[in-house]
Design a protein around this motif. Structure first.
Motif, PDB file in Angstrom:
ATOM      1  N   SER A 141       0.794  -1.226   0.000  1.00 47.04           N
ATOM      2  CA  SER A 141       0.000   0.000   0.000  1.00 47.04           C
ATOM      3  C   SER A 141       0.826   1.276   0.000  1.00 47.04           C
ATOM      4  O   SER A 141       0.256   2.372   0.012  1.00 47.04           O
ATOM      5  CB  SER A 141      -0.978   0.003   1.185  1.00 47.04           C
ATOM      6  OG  SER A 141      -0.365  -0.411   2.380  1.00 47.04           O
ATOM      7  N   THR A 189      -4.754   1.260  -3.067  1.00 43.79           N
ATOM      8  CA  THR A 189      -6.071   1.740  -2.654  1.00 43.79           C
ATOM      9  C   THR A 189      -6.316   1.317  -1.214  1.00 43.79           C
ATOM     10  O   THR A 189      -5.496   0.621  -0.606  1.00 43.79           O
ATOM     11  CB  THR A 189      -7.180   1.156  -3.546  1.00 43.79           C
ATOM     12  OG1 THR A 189      -7.275  -0.264  -3.297  1.00 43.79           O
ATOM     13  CG2 THR A 189      -6.911   1.408  -5.025  1.00 43.79           C
ATOM     14  N   LEU A 194      -2.265   5.829  -3.015  1.00 43.11           N
ATOM     15  CA  LEU A 194      -3.237   5.607  -1.942  1.00 43.11           C
ATOM     16  C   LEU A 194      -3.990   6.881  -1.599  1.00 43.11           C
ATOM     17  O   LEU A 194      -5.213   6.851  -1.391  1.00 43.11           O
ATOM     18  CB  LEU A 194      -2.533   5.066  -0.698  1.00 43.11           C
ATOM     19  CG  LEU A 194      -3.420   4.919   0.554  1.00 43.11           C
ATOM     20  CD1 LEU A 194      -4.546   3.922   0.313  1.00 43.11           C
ATOM     21  CD2 LEU A 194      -2.584   4.515   1.758  1.00 43.11           C
ATOM     22  N   ASN A 224      -6.965   7.595  -3.678  1.00 43.74           N
ATOM     23  CA  ASN A 224      -8.112   6.759  -3.351  1.00 43.74           C
ATOM     24  C   ASN A 224      -8.795   7.219  -2.065  1.00 43.74           C
ATOM     25  O   ASN A 224     -10.032   7.177  -1.965  1.00 43.74           O
ATOM     26  CB  ASN A 224      -7.689   5.300  -3.242  1.00 43.74           C
ATOM     27  CG  ASN A 224      -8.866   4.362  -3.031  1.00 43.74           C
ATOM     28  OD1 ASN A 224      -8.943   3.672  -2.013  1.00 43.74           O
ATOM     29  ND2 ASN A 224      -9.805   4.329  -3.963  1.00 43.74           N
ATOM     30  N   GLU A 246     -12.599   8.222  -1.845  1.00 42.33           N
ATOM     31  CA  GLU A 246     -13.529   7.633  -0.875  1.00 42.33           C
ATOM     32  C   GLU A 246     -14.282   8.728  -0.106  1.00 42.33           C
ATOM     33  O   GLU A 246     -15.397   8.513   0.362  1.00 42.33           O
ATOM     34  CB  GLU A 246     -12.780   6.736   0.108  1.00 42.33           C
ATOM     35  CG  GLU A 246     -12.220   5.457  -0.497  1.00 42.33           C
ATOM     36  CD  GLU A 246     -13.292   4.405  -0.717  1.00 42.33           C
ATOM     37  OE1 GLU A 246     -14.413   4.560  -0.184  1.00 42.33           O
ATOM     38  OE2 GLU A 246     -13.018   3.419  -1.434  1.00 42.33           O
TER      39      GLU A 246
END
Length: 333
Positions: free
Chosen positions: A162, A168, A234, A237, A241
């Motif tokens: 990650s 993600t 990351l 994402n 989110e």
């Protein structure tokens, strides 16, 4: 005695804390090794591929690590969240350890503070470690030995997926599960991942959003006089989110240097500056951006929509859900 060796100023040449801006490991010609640590008494084993961008190695874990050396706050917190404080011989912080984990962190016998902190190879080996991890560049010949040397010394090298390109939130979950397998706490890892997923699902029931063409444009950055390190992978994402858009979502590296002219062109609605233990406060970074003549017309600057956060909040780990929730609140307040 070893703790004093690591922590006292008198041994600064042995335990040097390197406070640097984040750089991403560039893909170079990779060396491939296939070495495993054997333990005839082990009843189970787990295999994974170590890949820090310069070296690859196939690793077979046949003995649960008991003396982990961790050169990053995010992974220190991940192991603590899995109840593994007794398996860590050295942990690292880049700011305040998560409140829920401070008591566990206090139990770690050797501690370091600083972004990309490292110690000498001599001090590292004196710790008698059997597992080492951190940022991608933590494992290298000069500081720990390369992957092949580590494996020959019965030390498992590890790097999270990650912190790599295209990561993600699902990658973070998978890393927790993998750590659970490596440290033989798979049940705890599954429980933790479920709790994180449930927390986000519950929060999303009250999230605010906007049409795709009106979603808040965000950037997460560190600052320098001649440009900024901006986060992608990351972080893109996490912003997604939270129902926003990372203005640098097209970048392939986890962190990458860009010009202030580029930031002006992309005109973010909100800016997050990340803070590490480099001695520069979030307030200082915010004031620097506010007073930068090239940025005066950027929407986030004009609207005073700049916020500081610890790097650990957007690095992989237990903080990711909380930062998604906080971002959504700030995006559409």
């Amino acid at each position: 005695m070893l703790r004093n060796l690591l922590m006292t100023p008198k041994r600064i040449l042995v335990a040097l804390v390197c406070l640097t801006i984040i750089t991403s490991c560039k893909q170079e010609n990779s060396k491939n090794t296939k070495v495993s640590i054997e333990n005839n008494n082990a009843s189970t084993s787990y295999s994974y591929t170590f890949d820090n961008g310069t070296t690859k190695a196939e690793v077979t874990v046949s003995k649960t690590p008991e003396r982990a050396v961790i050169f990053s706050q995010f992974l220190t917190e991940m192991l603590l969240a899995l109840g593994l404080e007794d398996n860590i011989i050295l942990g690292t912080s880049e700011g305040e350890i998560h409140e829920s984990l401070r008591a566990a962190y206090d139990k770690i016998p050797n501690k370091m503070q600083g972004h990309h902190s490292m110690i000498s190879k001599e001090a590292f080996l004196l710790l008698n470690p059997d597992f080492v991890s951190g940022w991608s560049d933590a494992i290298k010949p000069q500081t720990t030995g390369d992957a092949q040397e580590l494996l020959q010394n019965n030390i498992y090298p590890y790097v999270l997926n990650s912190i790599k390109s295209n990561a993600t939130l699902e990658t973070v979950y998978s890393d927790f599960i993998e750590l659970g397998k490596i440290f033989n706490v798979e049940d705890q890892a599954n429980t933790l991942v479920k709790e994180l997923k449930d927390k986000l699902a519950e929060a999303k029931t009250s999230f605010k959003t906007a049409p795709e063409n009106k979603k808040v444009k965000a950037v997460v950055m560190g600052t320098l006089d001649n440009g900024a390190y901006v986060a992608s992978a990351l972080v893109s994402n996490l912003i997604e989110e939270a129902n926003g858009v990372n203005i640098y979502k097209e970048l392939t590296n986890n962190y990458e240097m860009v010009s202030y002219e580029s930031i002006v062109e992309k005109d973010p609605d909100i800016i997050f500056v990340y803070v590490t233990a480099d001695g520069v406060s979030g307030e200082d970074k915010i004031n620097f951006l506010k007073n930068h003549p090239a940025l005066k017309n950027v929407s986030a600057i004009k609207n005073n929509n700049i916020h500081a956060l610890l790097l650990a909040n957007v690095a992989p780990g237990i903080r990711n859900i909380d930062v998604i929730i906080k971002m959504n609140e700030l995006f559409y307040k």
